[in-house]
Design a protein around this motif. Structure first.
Motif, PDB file in Angstrom:
ATOM      1  N   LEU A 224     -80.479  63.249   7.758  1.00  0.00           N
ATOM      2  CA  LEU A 224     -79.309  62.509   8.253  1.00  0.00           C
ATOM      3  C   LEU A 224     -79.420  62.231   9.746  1.00  0.00           C
ATOM      4  O   LEU A 224     -78.983  61.186  10.234  1.00  0.00           O
ATOM      5  N   GLY A 225     -80.018  63.160  10.480  1.00  0.00           N
ATOM      6  CA  GLY A 225     -80.118  63.011  11.931  1.00  0.00           C
ATOM      7  C   GLY A 225     -81.243  62.111  12.391  1.00  0.00           C
ATOM      8  O   GLY A 225     -81.309  61.769  13.579  1.00  0.00           O
ATOM      9  N   THR A 226     -82.129  61.726  11.483  1.00  0.00           N
ATOM     10  CA  THR A 226     -83.267  60.900  11.877  1.00  0.00           C
ATOM     11  C   THR A 226     -83.409  59.629  11.050  1.00  0.00           C
ATOM     12  O   THR A 226     -83.925  58.629  11.543  1.00  0.00           O
ATOM     13  N   GLY A 227     -83.003  59.667   9.778  1.00  0.00           N
ATOM     14  CA  GLY A 227     -83.213  58.519   8.892  1.00  0.00           C
ATOM     15  C   GLY A 227     -84.620  58.447   8.343  1.00  0.00           C
ATOM     16  O   GLY A 227     -85.014  57.424   7.789  1.00  0.00           O
ATOM     17  N   ARG A 419     -80.965  58.326   3.963  1.00  0.00           N
ATOM     18  CA  ARG A 419     -81.582  57.328   4.854  1.00  0.00           C
ATOM     19  C   ARG A 419     -80.658  56.130   5.034  1.00  0.00           C
ATOM     20  O   ARG A 419     -80.495  55.609   6.151  1.00  0.00           O
ATOM     21  N   THR A 421     -77.456  56.237   4.686  1.00  0.00           N
ATOM     22  CA  THR A 421     -76.283  56.703   5.416  1.00  0.00           C
ATOM     23  C   THR A 421     -76.529  56.660   6.917  1.00  0.00           C
ATOM     24  O   THR A 421     -75.664  56.219   7.698  1.00  0.00           O
ATOM     25  N   THR A 422     -77.708  57.098   7.335  1.00  0.00           N
ATOM     26  CA  THR A 422     -78.073  57.031   8.753  1.00  0.00           C
ATOM     27  C   THR A 422     -78.077  55.579   9.238  1.00  0.00           C
ATOM     28  O   THR A 422     -77.522  55.267  10.300  1.00  0.00           O
ATOM     29  N   ALA A 425     -74.510  54.237   9.548  1.00  0.00           N
ATOM     30  CA  ALA A 425     -73.802  54.808  10.697  1.00  0.00           C
ATOM     31  C   ALA A 425     -74.197  54.098  11.986  1.00  0.00           C
ATOM     32  O   ALA A 425     -73.352  53.801  12.842  1.00  0.00           O
ATOM     33  N   LEU A 426     -75.485  53.801  12.128  1.00  0.00           N
ATOM     34  CA  LEU A 426     -75.944  53.076  13.321  1.00  0.00           C
ATOM     35  C   LEU A 426     -75.429  51.644  13.326  1.00  0.00           C
ATOM     36  O   LEU A 426     -75.084  51.097  14.383  1.00  0.00           O
ATOM     37  N   GLN A 439     -85.693  52.788  14.078  1.00  0.00           N
ATOM     38  CA  GLN A 439     -85.298  54.161  13.765  1.00  0.00           C
ATOM     39  C   GLN A 439     -85.837  54.578  12.395  1.00  0.00           C
ATOM     40  O   GLN A 439     -86.334  55.695  12.215  1.00  0.00           O
ATOM     41  N   ALA A 462     -79.125  56.251  19.461  1.00  0.00           N
ATOM     42  CA  ALA A 462     -78.929  56.605  18.052  1.00  0.00           C
ATOM     43  C   ALA A 462     -78.428  58.039  17.917  1.00  0.00           C
ATOM     44  O   ALA A 462     -77.596  58.343  17.059  1.00  0.00           O
ATOM     45  N   LEU A 466     -75.000  59.221  15.956  1.00  0.00           N
ATOM     46  CA  LEU A 466     -74.983  60.152  14.824  1.00  0.00           C
ATOM     47  C   LEU A 466     -74.126  61.374  15.131  1.00  0.00           C
ATOM     48  O   LEU A 466     -73.473  61.922  14.244  1.00  0.00           O
TER      49      LEU A 466
END
Length: 476
Positions: A224-227, A419, A421-422, A425-426, A439, A462, A466
């Motif tokens: 989630l924190g990186t995608g 992926r 979701t990340t 969000a961005l 990203q 990013a 997040l």
């Protein structure tokens, strides 16, 4: 007017004469001859002997066909079988893999469709017989029997092989070029987890013993924190993590190759090699893992032996963890059903054979991992000589089980949803499609927009986006 020359790799008419007779004047040896235009342009005589005229001509024809296949320039002819062309195409693809231009997993996929679909349908035909109508018919049949995605893969392989045939001179045009476009069902709209679903996901994984054993809470936090893709996350080494700067370098992915096992290979495109800035909650998670003791050459998410984890097994563990087991009543019903075969001295295998069910279906019922109804349970318990309508305790549990559970909301979630979701969000935070593609490690912005959004250098903003989207990670 001069006669047109023979096409390269072909021959003229065959003539046969008697070259030996016995004492009675009966022909016992024949010589067949034909002019063959070699691949260097020269016309040469090719001959063959036989005891009869037919035998001599048959042997000559075989020599001519072999000569057409044999050449010094590496070219093909329309007389070659498509299987021979496919062998050459596979070897060329292996060379591209060795040069780092193609992924070995792609060849695994292509070999599967070659074996199961293309070779059985077209392999014994000559290259010159691979017409557009014939290929179109074959692909239509593959689409009907195996689905549009498989047919598209077959089309891509055939197009590449026929392109090779054109380049080697066996064909004038690529017959796959005019084949009808293969269209499948419309792609489902990209779906990302909402903030509420992310919280529910964290809670479910953090309280699930099997998920904890599979190291899923931290892994999903990292994704989630990186995608990053699941294979990429499993390939990251501690030496690629900079906790002080809050960055992680993504350069490889983990894949399983038949007969080779798990390998750590470079990402499938140059865009996949990237340095990402981590949100603070992801850095906190990595600091906690780092504090337990690490070696720089180890993956940050190893298996129980400290080696690389299998992406397929990890996906399966996530699916299992997110199966609908949140309902206590569903688990209680499963426990009650589990005791019944013991009372009748039956094994799960015996029950499955009696019902003609796979054993896994009974296991899923007994562990509360699938929803059940009155008819299903009635069929199962009848095997134990129980009438469900007369068993009030089971009826009560079945009624309670039917009530919806919070965790049922997550049954659709797969690793790729993290992926998406990340990315979403961005997107919601106002980042451009190019920034989001960087990203995610994608070279084509169109793929990011069409597949990953629910509505190279690192993108430092990013991480803040997040952080804002998901808050702290106290639940983990």
């Amino acid at each position: 007017m001069s006669r047109a020359p023979l096409p390269i790799g072909t021959w003229g008419s065959i003539s046969t004469r008697v070259v030996k007779t016995d004492a009675k004047g009966k022909a016992v040896k024949h010589l067949s001859k034909a002019n063959f235009r070699d691949h260097d342009g020269h016309v040469r005589d090719v001959t063959a002997f036989g005891n009869t005229k037919t035998a001599a001509e048959r042997r000559l024809l075989q020599k001519l066909q072999d000569r057409a296949r044999t050449n010094q320039s590496g070219e093909l002819t329309a007389m070659h079988k498509i299987n021979h062309l496919l062998d050459l195409w596979e070897k060329r693809f292996e060379g591209l893999i060795a040069d780092g231009k193609r992924s070995p997993t792609s060849l695994v996929t292509y070999r599967r469709v070659l074996k199961n679909h293309i070779r059985p349908a077209l392999g014994e035909l000559r290259i010159g017989e691979a017409t557009t109508p014939r290929i179109d018919t074959v692909l239509a049949k593959i689409k009907k029997n195996a689905g549009a995605p498989t047919a598209k893969t077959c089309r891509a392989v055939l197009s590449g092989a026929m392109k090779l045939a054109v380049r080697y001179g066996a064909l004038a045009i690529n017959p796959v070029r005019e084949v009808d476009t293969i269209e499948g069902k419309p792609r489902n709209q990209p779906r990302a987890l909402t903030g509420e679903e992310v919280t529910l996901l964290r809670t479910s994984l953090a309280t699930n013993e099997r998920a904890i054993q599979a190291d899923l809470p931290d892994l999903t936090t990292f994704m989630l924190g990186t995608g990053v893709r699941i294979g990429e996350s499993l390939a990251v080494l501690w030496s690629q993590v900079d906790l002080e700067a809050g960055t992680v370098e993504v350069t490889h992915t983990i894949v399983r190759i038949p007969a080779e096992g798990l390998i750590r290979k470079i990402t499938k495109s140059r865009a996949g090699e990237r340095i990402l800035t981590l949100p603070q909650w992801a850095v906190a998670m990595l600091r906690a893992r780092h504090a337990t003791g690490i070696r720089l050459g180890d993956p940050i998410f190893p298996d129980t032996h400290g080696s690389y984890r299998d992406p397929s097994n990890t996906r399966r563990a996530l699916r299992t963890a997110l199966s609908p087991v949140g309902s206590t009543a569903r688990r209680d019903l499963g426990e009650s059903l589990k005791t019944l075969p013991r009372q009748t001295h039956q094994t799960r295998k015996q029950v499955a054979q009696h019902l003609d069910w796979p054993q896994t279906r009974i296991e899923l019922i007994e562990t509360g991992r699938i929803r059940v109804d009155h008819e299903l349970i009635a069929t199962l318990v009848a095997t134990y000589d129980i009438q469900l309508d007369n068993h009030h305790a089971l009826l009560t549990q079945l009624h309670d089980e039917a009530q919806p559970a919070e965790s049922d909301k997550l049954t659709w979630v797969r690793s790729h949803a993290l992926r998406k979701t990340t990315a979403t969000a961005l997107d919601d935070a106002g980042h451009t499609a190019r920034q989001i593609a960087d990203q995610l490690g994608q070279s084509k912005v169109s793929i990011t927009q069409d597949i990953y959004l629910a509505r190279r250098a690192a993108n430092p903003a990013a991480a803040q986006a997040l952080d804002d989207a998901f808050g702290d990670l106290d639940l983990l």
